[in-house]
Scaffold this motif. Structure first.
Motif, PDB file in Angstrom:
ATOM      1  N   HIS A 116      56.291  -7.736  34.652  1.00  0.00           N
ATOM      2  CA  HIS A 116      55.416  -7.098  35.627  1.00  0.00           C
ATOM      3  C   HIS A 116      56.158  -7.025  36.968  1.00  0.00           C
ATOM      4  O   HIS A 116      56.561  -8.046  37.502  1.00  0.00           O
ATOM      5  CB  HIS A 116      54.127  -7.921  35.751  1.00  0.00           C
ATOM      6  CG  HIS A 116      53.134  -7.336  36.689  1.00  0.00           C
ATOM      7  ND1 HIS A 116      52.096  -8.073  37.181  1.00  0.00           N
ATOM      8  CD2 HIS A 116      52.988  -6.098  37.216  1.00  0.00           C
ATOM      9  CE1 HIS A 116      51.350  -7.327  37.974  1.00  0.00           C
ATOM     10  NE2 HIS A 116      51.884  -6.117  38.012  1.00  0.00           N
ATOM     11  N   GLY A 118      54.985  -6.534  39.788  1.00  0.00           N
ATOM     12  CA  GLY A 118      54.203  -7.149  40.850  1.00  0.00           C
ATOM     13  C   GLY A 118      54.380  -8.644  40.977  1.00  0.00           C
ATOM     14  O   GLY A 118      54.429  -9.181  42.082  1.00  0.00           O
ATOM     15  N   CYS A 119      54.484  -9.355  39.843  1.00  0.00           N
ATOM     16  CA  CYS A 119      54.521 -10.819  39.925  1.00  0.00           C
ATOM     17  C   CYS A 119      55.578 -11.463  39.031  1.00  0.00           C
ATOM     18  O   CYS A 119      55.763 -12.676  39.090  1.00  0.00           O
ATOM     19  CB  CYS A 119      53.146 -11.394  39.593  1.00  0.00           C
ATOM     20  SG  CYS A 119      52.731 -11.323  37.842  1.00  0.00           S
ATOM     21  N   GLY A 121      55.501 -11.720  35.743  1.00  0.00           N
ATOM     22  CA  GLY A 121      54.983 -12.189  34.461  1.00  0.00           C
ATOM     23  C   GLY A 121      55.384 -11.272  33.322  1.00  0.00           C
ATOM     24  O   GLY A 121      55.706 -10.105  33.526  1.00  0.00           O
ATOM     25  N   CYS A 129      49.632  -8.676  31.806  1.00  0.00           N
ATOM     26  CA  CYS A 129      50.553  -9.641  32.398  1.00  0.00           C
ATOM     27  C   CYS A 129      50.095 -11.062  32.080  1.00  0.00           C
ATOM     28  O   CYS A 129      48.940 -11.417  32.325  1.00  0.00           O
ATOM     29  CB  CYS A 129      50.618  -9.435  33.908  1.00  0.00           C
ATOM     30  SG  CYS A 129      51.686 -10.625  34.743  1.00  0.00           S
ATOM     31  N   THR A 130      51.016 -11.868  31.560  1.00  0.00           N
ATOM     32  CA  THR A 130      50.689 -13.249  31.206  1.00  0.00           C
ATOM     33  C   THR A 130      50.523 -14.130  32.441  1.00  0.00           C
ATOM     34  O   THR A 130      49.957 -15.214  32.344  1.00  0.00           O
ATOM     35  CB  THR A 130      51.789 -13.857  30.316  1.00  0.00           C
ATOM     36  OG1 THR A 130      53.046 -13.803  31.011  1.00  0.00           O
ATOM     37  CG2 THR A 130      51.897 -13.128  28.986  1.00  0.00           C
ATOM     38  N   LYS A 131      50.989 -13.668  33.591  1.00  0.00           N
ATOM     39  CA  LYS A 131      50.915 -14.482  34.808  1.00  0.00           C
ATOM     40  C   LYS A 131      49.673 -14.171  35.651  1.00  0.00           C
ATOM     41  O   LYS A 131      48.952 -15.077  36.048  1.00  0.00           O
ATOM     42  CB  LYS A 131      52.187 -14.261  35.639  1.00  0.00           C
ATOM     43  CG  LYS A 131      52.358 -15.205  36.800  1.00  0.00           C
ATOM     44  CD  LYS A 131      53.735 -15.023  37.404  1.00  0.00           C
ATOM     45  CE  LYS A 131      53.951 -15.954  38.586  1.00  0.00           C
ATOM     46  NZ  LYS A 131      55.287 -15.727  39.177  1.00  0.00           N
ATOM     47  N   CYS A 132      49.424 -12.871  35.899  1.00  0.00           N
ATOM     48  CA  CYS A 132      48.313 -12.522  36.797  1.00  0.00           C
ATOM     49  C   CYS A 132      47.134 -11.854  36.093  1.00  0.00           C
ATOM     50  O   CYS A 132      46.098 -11.650  36.704  1.00  0.00           O
ATOM     51  CB  CYS A 132      48.803 -11.653  37.945  1.00  0.00           C
ATOM     52  SG  CYS A 132      49.221  -9.956  37.477  1.00  0.00           S
ATOM     53  N   GLY A 133      47.306 -11.482  34.825  1.00  0.00           N
ATOM     54  CA  GLY A 133      46.214 -10.891  34.062  1.00  0.00           C
ATOM     55  C   GLY A 133      46.020  -9.395  34.252  1.00  0.00           C
ATOM     56  O   GLY A 133      45.077  -8.820  33.701  1.00  0.00           O
ATOM     57  N   ALA A 134      46.898  -8.725  34.996  1.00  0.00           N
ATOM     58  CA  ALA A 134      46.762  -7.285  35.227  1.00  0.00           C
ATOM     59  C   ALA A 134      47.075  -6.501  33.956  1.00  0.00           C
ATOM     60  O   ALA A 134      48.011  -6.840  33.224  1.00  0.00           O
ATOM     61  CB  ALA A 134      47.704  -6.842  36.347  1.00  0.00           C
ATOM     62  N   ASP A 140      54.390  -0.074  35.901  1.00  0.00           N
ATOM     63  CA  ASP A 140      54.225  -1.439  36.393  1.00  0.00           C
ATOM     64  C   ASP A 140      55.257  -2.414  35.840  1.00  0.00           C
ATOM     65  O   ASP A 140      55.247  -3.591  36.202  1.00  0.00           O
ATOM     66  CB  ASP A 140      52.838  -1.980  35.996  1.00  0.00           C
ATOM     67  CG  ASP A 140      51.705  -1.105  36.481  1.00  0.00           C
ATOM     68  OD1 ASP A 140      51.772  -0.625  37.631  1.00  0.00           O
ATOM     69  OD2 ASP A 140      50.753  -0.891  35.694  1.00  0.00           O
TER      70      ASP A 140
END
Length: 156
Positions: A116, A118-119, A121, A129-134, A140
């Protein structure tokens, strides 16, 4: 030799296989997602015979998966870019990559990771995304070399 058509099949999977089911075609699409655009770059990365590559690229252009865009006038040279139709294959490419990572990867690990932007993940099997859930779309995500050591092309 197997034919290219599945005329007796009334099935969207069969129709899709007529377009992308040939050995090199999905690898060309994969590389297009990775930012490869020029004929020589596809040839270098894939190691496919140039006549086979030309045939597959022409078929993908005719079908509307790729578009051929001039990038140089003298001599005239073109690059290949994914169309909206081509970008719609991204979930299928991700699913094949994740299947391979789960069932067919080497001991070193996956050759590439989808992260991702963005973060940082990773994508899960639902493209979340495994980190932020998006919920993630193609725009992306960035592709980076994984522990299995794939050489990644420069993003275009």
């Amino acid at each position: 030799m197997l034919g290219r058509t599945y005329e007796s099949q009334r099935c969207s999977v069969a129709r899709t296989l007529e377009l992308v089911g040939e050995r090199w075609t999905l690898l060309i699409v994969r590389d297009a997602f990775l930012g490869v655009r020029r004929f020589g770059d596809f040839a270098d990365r894939l190691g496919v015979a140039r006549n086979v590559l030309q045939d597959r690229l022409e078929r993908l252009v005719e079908a509307g998966v790729l578009t051929k865009v001039p990038y140089q006038e003298r001599p005239l040279r073109h690059e290949y870019r994914l169309t909206d139709m081509g970008r719609d294959l991204w979930p299928a490419i991700v699913a094949l990559l994740q299947f391979g990572d789960k069932h067919l990867t080497s001991e070193a690990g996956p050759p590439m990771l989808l992260l991702h932007r963005g973060c940082g993940g990773e994508l899960d099997d639902r493209r979340v995304c495994t980190k932020c859930g998006a919920a993630l779309e193609l725009r992306d995500v960035e592709t980076v070399a994984g522990p299995g050591g794939a050489r990644m092309p420069a993003a275009a």
